[in-house]
Design a protein around this motif. Structure first.
Motif, PDB file in Angstrom:
ATOM      1  N   THR A 346      41.894  40.581  36.459  1.00  0.00           N
ATOM      2  CA  THR A 346      42.786  41.579  35.862  1.00  0.00           C
ATOM      3  C   THR A 346      43.935  41.927  36.801  1.00  0.00           C
ATOM      4  N   LEU A 347      43.631  41.974  38.105  1.00  0.00           N
ATOM      5  CA  LEU A 347      44.675  42.280  39.092  1.00  0.00           C
ATOM      6  C   LEU A 347      45.614  41.102  39.334  1.00  0.00           C
ATOM      7  N   GLY A 348      45.262  39.925  38.803  1.00  0.00           N
ATOM      8  CA  GLY A 348      46.093  38.739  39.018  1.00  0.00           C
ATOM      9  C   GLY A 348      45.841  38.068  40.349  1.00  0.00           C
ATOM     10  N   ASP A 349      44.782  38.472  41.053  1.00  0.00           N
ATOM     11  CA  ASP A 349      44.423  37.867  42.333  1.00  0.00           C
ATOM     12  C   ASP A 349      43.499  36.681  42.025  1.00  0.00           C
ATOM     13  N   THR A 350      44.109  35.571  41.579  1.00  0.00           N
ATOM     14  CA  THR A 350      43.302  34.475  41.045  1.00  0.00           C
ATOM     15  C   THR A 350      42.485  33.758  42.113  1.00  0.00           C
ATOM     16  N   ARG A 351      42.971  33.738  43.361  1.00  0.00           N
ATOM     17  CA  ARG A 351      42.208  33.064  44.408  1.00  0.00           C
ATOM     18  C   ARG A 351      40.858  33.763  44.612  1.00  0.00           C
ATOM     19  N   ARG A 352      40.888  35.086  44.784  1.00  0.00           N
ATOM     20  CA  ARG A 352      39.642  35.812  45.010  1.00  0.00           C
ATOM     21  C   ARG A 352      38.792  35.831  43.737  1.00  0.00           C
ATOM     22  N   ALA A 353      39.443  35.875  42.576  1.00  0.00           N
ATOM     23  CA  ALA A 353      38.699  35.836  41.311  1.00  0.00           C
ATOM     24  C   ALA A 353      37.918  34.525  41.194  1.00  0.00           C
ATOM     25  N   GLN A 354      38.590  33.417  41.523  1.00  0.00           N
ATOM     26  CA  GLN A 354      37.934  32.103  41.411  1.00  0.00           C
ATOM     27  C   GLN A 354      36.799  31.958  42.420  1.00  0.00           C
ATOM     28  N   GLU A 355      36.952  32.550  43.589  1.00  0.00           N
ATOM     29  CA  GLU A 355      35.860  32.533  44.570  1.00  0.00           C
ATOM     30  C   GLU A 355      34.630  33.251  44.012  1.00  0.00           C
ATOM     31  N   SER A 356      34.851  34.412  43.397  1.00  0.00           N
ATOM     32  CA  SER A 356      33.733  35.160  42.823  1.00  0.00           C
ATOM     33  C   SER A 356      33.138  34.440  41.620  1.00  0.00           C
ATOM     34  N   GLN A 357      33.998  33.812  40.814  1.00  0.00           N
ATOM     35  CA  GLN A 357      33.483  33.056  39.658  1.00  0.00           C
ATOM     36  C   GLN A 357      32.575  31.916  40.119  1.00  0.00           C
TER      37      GLN A 357
END
Length: 442
Positions: A346-357
């Motif tokens: 949601t924040l657009g921080d795709t690098r950290r989002a993908q790490e968590s995914q």
């Protein structure tokens, strides 16, 4: 010509030895009595005939839509089903074996007389009169003892714990049916006076089971019913005195408006949960902070979202091992990364989002169908943030179409719809975007 008296319908002796049936008789819970008699092979019409009741009323009583309060009706049921009076709190009925021990005072307190009567009754085996005598003897003493924990409570607590492990490959509607059925067994225990510690345990179990029912309803997209069950869970949690359970209920409740387009309301509930949980590293405290972060992110309050994420990470680092299991009632690493995935997406921080995914998928069991789908939709949203809208739509379509129909719930559709609505209107005629719209609507 005078009407003949109704002929009795003898309940099987095994029922009179069944603790659940005896408990229902003692509590005059005729809904359970009739239902169990029916399961034992006595039709509702036969019960009605034997007890001189209308068949429609017997059916209503069995469903819990009507109650039996008149003493005369209780006596007719006793005679019609040949249930010894002692099991229903009545005097020995005229039809009972005269050799059976009586609970009346005419036998006085003569132990020898009681012993001989009991021996005589048991000589014929565990007949209905003998079982009635045994029950009466136990009840006489049991009622003089200090109140104790109901024997069902430990089973109900274990049942609530087992539901906490989630769907485990079962359809949400099946889990919902089982949960609500078991939840209703708490009602008789809550309606009678209990010692304060027992009452607190009952309310805690009620809060857990109502909260988990609300979770399933939320996943199915039934927002109004979900909120109603969360309200019941919150009342039970408050009465139990368990602040962490209350915080857990409020944090889970916050996920209803969070996932269905009301992030401001979600923020309010999540902050209530954070206040109730306090600063100790508990499952409820981490959950509340993570949900608050997601709500702030959806509300375009990036600074508050990142502050809440930092708090969630700090609490997670100190969370005791006993609260890290992967259940609805605790908070494991997999669940943490599921929340982080959505917040960072949601924040657009795709690098950290993908790490968590990636980490959440590694930790997810193969049966975690819904969780894995939500993570894949988050990954699709990351593709959109990174400028590849066609790839985003394809990934979301693949995630949705791979789901069994029972899992295409309101929550999954809502998350996919969020992605579709994030695509600028000028792209809505593109093939992949139209296909995503059709799959979501299907």
């Amino acid at each position: 010509m005078d009407d003949l008296p109704p002929s009795p319908a003898q309940v099987p002796h095994r029922l009179l030895a069944d603790p659940a049936f005896v408990r229902a008789l003692r509590e005059r819970d005729f809904s359970s009595v009739f239902a169990m008699a029916h399961d034992a092979g006595i039709s509702f019409n036969r019960i009605a005939e034997a007890c001189a009741l209308k068949a429609e009323r017997v059916s209503q009583i069995a469903r819990g839509a009507a109650a039996v309060t008149a003493l005369a009706t209780v006596e007719r049921i006793s005679g019609g089903l040949r249930i010894p009076g002692a099991l229903l709190g009545l005097a020995a009925q005229p039809w009972e074996d005269t050799a059976a021990p009586s609970t009346e005072s005419d036998h006085g307190d003569d132990p020898m007389k009681r012993r001989n009567l009991l021996r005589g009754a048991l000589a014929a085996g565990l007949t209905a009169p003998a079982l009635a005598a045994l029950t009466a003897a136990r009840t006489d003493v049991d009622q003089t003892l200090s109140p104790d924990t109901p024997q069902d409570l430990a089973d109900l607590e274990a049942t609530a714990e087992s539901y906490g492990y989630g769907y485990h490959g079962q359809a949400p509607t099946r889990v919902l049916a089982d949960l609500v059925t078991d939840f209703t067994t708490l009602s008789p225990l809550l309606t009678v006076p209990q010692p304060a510690p027992v009452r607190a345990r009952l309310c805690r179990t009620a809060g857990q089971m109502a909260g988990m029912t609300a979770i399933v309803l939320h996943d199915l997209g039934s927002r109004r019913e979900s909120r109603a069950w969360f309200a019941t869970a919150a009342r039970a949690a408050a009465e139990s005195g368990d602040d962490q359970l209350y915080a857990w209920v409020r944090a889970r409740e916050a996920m209803v408006p969070l996932n269905y387009g009301a992030p401001k309301a979600a923020t309010g509930l999540a902050e209530q949960a954070r206040h109730a949980a306090g600063n100790r590293p508990t499952a409820a405290a981490v959950l509340a902070a993570a949900v608050a972060a997601r709500a702030y992110a959806l509300n375009h309050q990036s600074e508050q979202a990142r502050t809440a994420l930092a708090a969630a990470d700090a609490l997670m680092d100190r969370l005791p091992e006993g609260e890290r299991s992967d259940t609805w009632l605790t908070y494991g690493e997999q669940k943490h990364h599921v929340h982080l995935s959505h917040a960072f997406t949601t924040l657009g921080d795709t690098r950290r989002a993908q790490e968590s995914q990636q980490r959440a998928l590694e930790l997810s069991a193969p049966t975690s169908t819904m969780t894995r789908t939500l993570l894949n939709i988050d990954a699709a949203a990351c593709s959109h943030h990174d400028g590849d809208t066609e790839q985003a739509c394809r990934r979301a379509i693949a995630a949705l179409t791979a789901l069994p129909s029972d899992y295409r719930t309101g929550l999954v559709r809502r998350r996919a719809l969020d992605l579709y609505e994030a695509v600028p209107a000028q792209h809505h005629r593109e093939r992949a975007v139209r296909e995503l719209r059709d799959v979501v609507a299907g």
